[in-house]
Design a protein around this motif. Structure first.
Motif, PDB file in Angstrom:
ATOM      1  N   VAL A 412       0.874  -1.179   0.000  1.00 43.00           N
ATOM      2  CA  VAL A 412       0.000   0.000   0.000  1.00 43.00           C
ATOM      3  C   VAL A 412       0.906   1.221   0.000  1.00 43.00           C
ATOM      4  CG1 VAL A 412      -1.778   1.311   1.212  1.00 43.00           C
ATOM      5  CG2 VAL A 412      -1.833  -1.193   1.259  1.00 43.00           C
ATOM      6  N   ILE A 417       2.992  -5.017   2.694  1.00 46.22           N
ATOM      7  CA  ILE A 417       2.022  -5.381   3.730  1.00 46.22           C
ATOM      8  C   ILE A 417       2.663  -6.409   4.657  1.00 46.22           C
ATOM      9  CG2 ILE A 417      -0.164  -6.615   4.106  1.00 46.22           C
ATOM     10  CD1 ILE A 417      -1.250  -5.265   1.613  1.00 46.22           C
ATOM     11  N   PRO A 422      -5.061  -9.047   5.171  1.00 41.92           N
ATOM     12  CA  PRO A 422      -6.181  -8.133   5.443  1.00 41.92           C
ATOM     13  C   PRO A 422      -7.545  -8.713   5.092  1.00 41.92           C
ATOM     14  CG  PRO A 422      -4.969  -7.429   3.486  1.00 41.92           C
ATOM     15  CD  PRO A 422      -4.177  -8.536   4.120  1.00 41.92           C
ATOM     16  N   GLY A 429      -6.533  -4.471   7.856  1.00 41.63           N
ATOM     17  CA  GLY A 429      -6.628  -4.057   6.460  1.00 41.63           C
ATOM     18  C   GLY A 429      -6.996  -2.584   6.342  1.00 41.63           C
ATOM     19  N   THR A 431      -6.271  -0.321   8.554  1.00 41.46           N
ATOM     20  CA  THR A 431      -5.058   0.423   8.918  1.00 41.46           C
ATOM     21  C   THR A 431      -4.065   0.448   7.764  1.00 41.46           C
ATOM     22  OG1 THR A 431      -5.316  -0.065  11.275  1.00 41.46           O
ATOM     23  CG2 THR A 431      -3.098   0.482  10.520  1.00 41.46           C
ATOM     24  N   TYR A 432      -3.839  -0.699   7.137  1.00 38.85           N
ATOM     25  CA  TYR A 432      -2.920  -0.715   5.983  1.00 38.85           C
ATOM     26  C   TYR A 432      -3.342   0.335   4.945  1.00 38.85           C
ATOM     27  CZ  TYR A 432      -1.470  -5.555   7.323  1.00 38.85           C
ATOM     28  OH  TYR A 432      -1.004  -6.679   7.955  1.00 38.85           O
ATOM     29  N   SER A 435      -3.455   4.276   6.767  1.00 42.84           N
ATOM     30  CA  SER A 435      -2.380   4.869   7.560  1.00 42.84           C
ATOM     31  C   SER A 435      -1.650   5.923   6.739  1.00 42.84           C
ATOM     32  CB  SER A 435      -1.422   3.756   8.007  1.00 42.84           C
ATOM     33  OG  SER A 435      -0.101   4.076   7.690  1.00 42.84           O
ATOM     34  N   ALA A 439       1.391   0.643   4.093  1.00 48.58           N
ATOM     35  CA  ALA A 439       1.002  -0.542   4.869  1.00 48.58           C
ATOM     36  C   ALA A 439       1.894  -0.683   6.097  1.00 48.58           C
ATOM     37  CB  ALA A 439       1.106  -1.783   3.998  1.00 48.58           C
ATOM     38  N   ASP A 440       1.297  -0.534   7.267  1.00 54.39           N
ATOM     39  CA  ASP A 440       2.071  -0.528   8.513  1.00 54.39           C
ATOM     40  C   ASP A 440       1.174  -1.079   9.613  1.00 54.39           C
ATOM     41  OD1 ASP A 440       3.360   0.047  10.878  1.00 54.39           O
ATOM     42  OD2 ASP A 440       3.737   2.153  10.410  1.00 54.39           O
ATOM     43  N   HIS A 441       1.509  -2.277  10.092  1.00 61.88           N
ATOM     44  CA  HIS A 441       0.657  -2.875  11.135  1.00 61.88           C
ATOM     45  C   HIS A 441       0.726  -2.094  12.440  1.00 61.88           C
ATOM     46  CE1 HIS A 441       4.652  -4.468  11.816  1.00 61.88           C
ATOM     47  NE2 HIS A 441       4.310  -4.930  12.998  1.00 61.88           N
ATOM     48  N   LEU A 547      -6.415  -0.955  -0.754  1.00 59.55           N
ATOM     49  CA  LEU A 547      -5.546  -2.124  -0.877  1.00 59.55           C
ATOM     50  C   LEU A 547      -5.421  -2.506  -2.350  1.00 59.55           C
ATOM     51  CD1 LEU A 547      -6.857  -4.395   2.046  1.00 59.55           C
ATOM     52  CD2 LEU A 547      -5.002  -2.716   2.080  1.00 59.55           C
TER      53      LEU A 547
END
Lengths: 576, 86
Positions: A412, A417, A422, A429, A431-432, A435, A439-441, A547
């Motif tokens: 993302v 990811i 996700p 998902g 948040t990815y 954010s 893509a950042d958990h 996504l």
């Protein structure tokens, strides 16, 4: 009064400014993102002289508050093109804070292309020639820096990947054993450091003093209360110290959300060989260290030290994300091979998540087959050699996907990811997708509520409630990232009503403020707003908060679900 | 409580700190257990002797389930203690 160091790599000068007293509470991500948002032209090239690389301890850094040693690193990202904040453990942040340094702003670019290091002491801050360190990995770099230093130091450095300005390059921070194992890995901050010609920051870790607190007795009382909360919580007091982060492997696999072979399945048949339980047994059998603090003052102690089959040090205990990326995502079930890749990533100065995901994409393209551990190691050695193939790999999953014509590229905003599919953990998902970082958990860890039943429960397989959950978590995270506290304190904060008031009280007692919980939380929202505005001015809009298409089109076994959180809900996360 | 009918056999998985309560010789990554028909997830947990404080979540056939859910022949049931990471 805390100092801000302006390091001008064009002029090769260091200027000291004082942090205005009304700037507080500032630190960590609030400092780094705030400065980047104010001073970096959003349309600048991330590797050009107009970009600025900013380092900051949190506002609790150096105080001895439990788990308060995170170092925030910010800039415009060469990987995503967005603003970027990446933070690391290790001893760097506390050492800076104890020298009275609130932030370091690295600007410009060297006129001669030479490498330099920044040496920081109690009364000194100077640039030194460091071209003799060119091409060295982080391990050799730190060894050389120790040879040319007297007394205890902490190092913040880049490897060859950063020197080559590869978009997956991270910045290493030394741990308690002076090993470069803690990382501001994500978003190519190492490439920005390389573009500044800055090989390392060497921080005196012996002569600093604890920053003065406005009300020390009150601070100590709140700090003790916070420590009790962390010790009492089952996750921060028992599970993380015992198993470390990789305890998640079996759980995510059981939930059918463990991305396997470039996100083509949600379960990996080889998971038990690379699980946290197996990792712990292996570490103990070989005389490694199963429970270890990545920085002084950490009470959670979730890091580990991993030995090879001969009982010799190989690397720190690879984290959950690393073991997933180099393991399940590449179809590799060999823990020792994964540990070798972790060591290579740390030495070369690469983000382990981005590297595993990139090799997974290369495997999907047939460059090497899935499951080929030795082939994966060879690809990392290509990065060290700086070959065209190595530079493609070191530029991340999106670049590799373009070069090799892969359709299913799990990124993302250009960033890979991480280790939760996700489609089967829909909250993460969201948040990815939304954010400010790509893509950042860690930007809004909805896995806690979706899978782990920490901080409540939200069904991971349904779209309902995920956007609101992610929004709340993203705001709280931006605040935690500003304090300098490790994000893992959030597991206690989410469950224990005593924990967050302790953070508020530590903040007020240290800084001489009288903020309430609501005002402090509002700071998190303010950080996100500043980041979001930077991204808007850099050309990002709602169409980027999505996504990749395959997550909505290709059902993920075993649940055979797709990502189906409606676009309008994604767009409502930040109220736009 | 269990109703009349033939016994049912499920596969049990015990992760992290729960590994230690697996019966002697059983593989905590998956071992069979036979219970009376009509048994619930809670019945299974009690049979295994899982301390309530160490039981945070349960996955039945890879989907989160409630303690009161009735078990079916062939179910795979994974017990999760309080853990996190990432």
């Amino acid at each position: 009064m805390a100092k801000i160091l302006r390091v001008d790599m064009s002029e090769l000068s260091v200027t000291v400014q004082h942090l205005p007293s009304d700037a507080h509470p500032t630190g960590g991500r609030r400092f780094t993102s705030g400065l980047v948002a104010r001073e970096v032209p959003p349309l600048c090239h991330p590797l050009g002289p107009a970009n600025k690389l900013v380092f900051a301890p949190g506002w609790l850094g150096g105080t001895g508050a439990p788990c308060s040693g995170r170092l925030s690193v910010g800039a415009k990202s060469p990987l995503t093109g967005t603003i970027k904040e990446s933070n690391a453990g290790g001893n760097g942040a506390n050492a800076l804070a104890r020298l009275g340094i609130a932030g370091i702003v690295v600007e410009g670019a060297p006129p001669d292309g030479r490498l330099r290091l920044l040496r920081l002491g109690p009364e000194s801050a100077r640039l030194e020639e460091a071209d003799d360190l060119r091409g060295l990995g982080n391990y050799d770099t730190v060894a050389r820096l120790q040879e040319r230093s007297s007394g205890a130091i902490s190092c913040v450095s880049i490897g060859p990947a950063g020197e080559m300005k590869l978009a997956a390059a991270g910045i290493a921070v030394t741990d308690e054993e002076m090993r470069p194992t803690r990382y501001a890995g994500r978003g190519g901050m190492g490439a920005v450091m390389g573009s500044k010609g800055l090989k390392a920051i060497v921080v005196d870790n012996e002569h600093g003093e604890r920053p003065a607190s406005a009300n020390l007795p009150a601070f100590r009382e709140a700090s003790a209360r916070f420590a009790r909360s962390l010790r009492a919580h089952a996750v921060t007091g028992q599970a993380l110290p015992t198993y470390g982060t990789n305890v998640l492997a079996n759980i995510l696999n059981e939930a059918g959300a463990y991305p396997t072979r470039n996100f083509s399945a949600g379960q990996f048949e080889g998971v038990s060989a690379i699980s946290g339980e197996t990792q712990r047994d292996t570490i103990i059998a070989r005389g490694g260290v199963p429970t270890h603090a990545c920085h002084k003052g950490c009470t959670i102690r979730c890091s580990r030290i991993y030995h090879d089959a001969n009982g010799e040090y190989l690397t720190k205990g690879p984290e959950y994300e690393t073991i997933w990326a180099h393991g399940a995502d590449c179809g590799i079930d060999d823990l020792d091979a994964i540990a070798r890749m972790d060591r290579l990533d740390d030495d070369l100065g690469l983000d382990t998540i981005e590297m595993g995901a990139t090799i997974g994409v290369a495997m999907a393209a047939g460059v090497i087959p899935f499951g080929d551990a030795e082939g994966a190691i060879r690809l990392l050695e290509e990065v060290r050699a700086g070959s065209p193939l190595g530079r493609i790999i070191g530029s991340g999953a999106e670049a590799a996907g373009k070069v090799f014509g892969v359709v299913n590229v799990p990124v993302v905003k250009g960033q890979a990811i991480p280790a939760y599919d996700p489609r089967a953990v829909k909250g993460i998902g969201v948040t990815y997708a939304t954010s400010t970082m790509g893509a950042d958990h860690t930007a809004g860890y909805a896995v806690a509520q979706n899978i782990l039943s920490v901080g409540g429960e939200v069904d991971p397989l349904k779209p309902d409630g995920q956007a609101a959950l992610s929004r709340t978590l993203q705001i709280a995270t931006a605040l935690i990232d500003s304090t300098g506290l490790c994000l893992f304190v959030a597991f206690a904060v989410l469950d224990d009503p005593e924990a967050f008031p302790a953070i508020v009280d530590m903040t007020n007692a240290h800084l001489g403020l009288a903020l309430d919980a609501e005002a402090l939380t509002a700071l998190g929202a303010e950080v996100l707003r500043a980041e979001r505005e930077f991204n808007t001015r850099a050309g990002f809009g709602p169409q980027h908060d999505r996504l990749p298409a395959f997550f909505a089109e290709e059902p993920l076994p075993p649940h055979n679900v797709v990502f189906d959180v409606p676009a309008e809900e994604l767009d409502a996360v930040h109220g736009s | 409580m269990p109703s009349m009918g033939p016994d049912l056999t499920v596969t049990v998985k015990l992760f992290a700190t729960l590994r230690g309560i697996a019966p002697e010789g059983a593989n905590p990554n998956g071992f069979p257990m036979t219970l009376p028909a009509g048994s619930t997830v809670r019945d299974l947990a009690e049979r295994l002797g899982i301390p309530p404080a160490d039981w945070k979540a349960t996955f039945r056939n890879h989907v989160r389930c409630a303690h009161a859910d009735a078990l079916q022949e062939g179910d795979v049931v994974a017990f999760i203690p309080p853990i996190a990471g990432g």
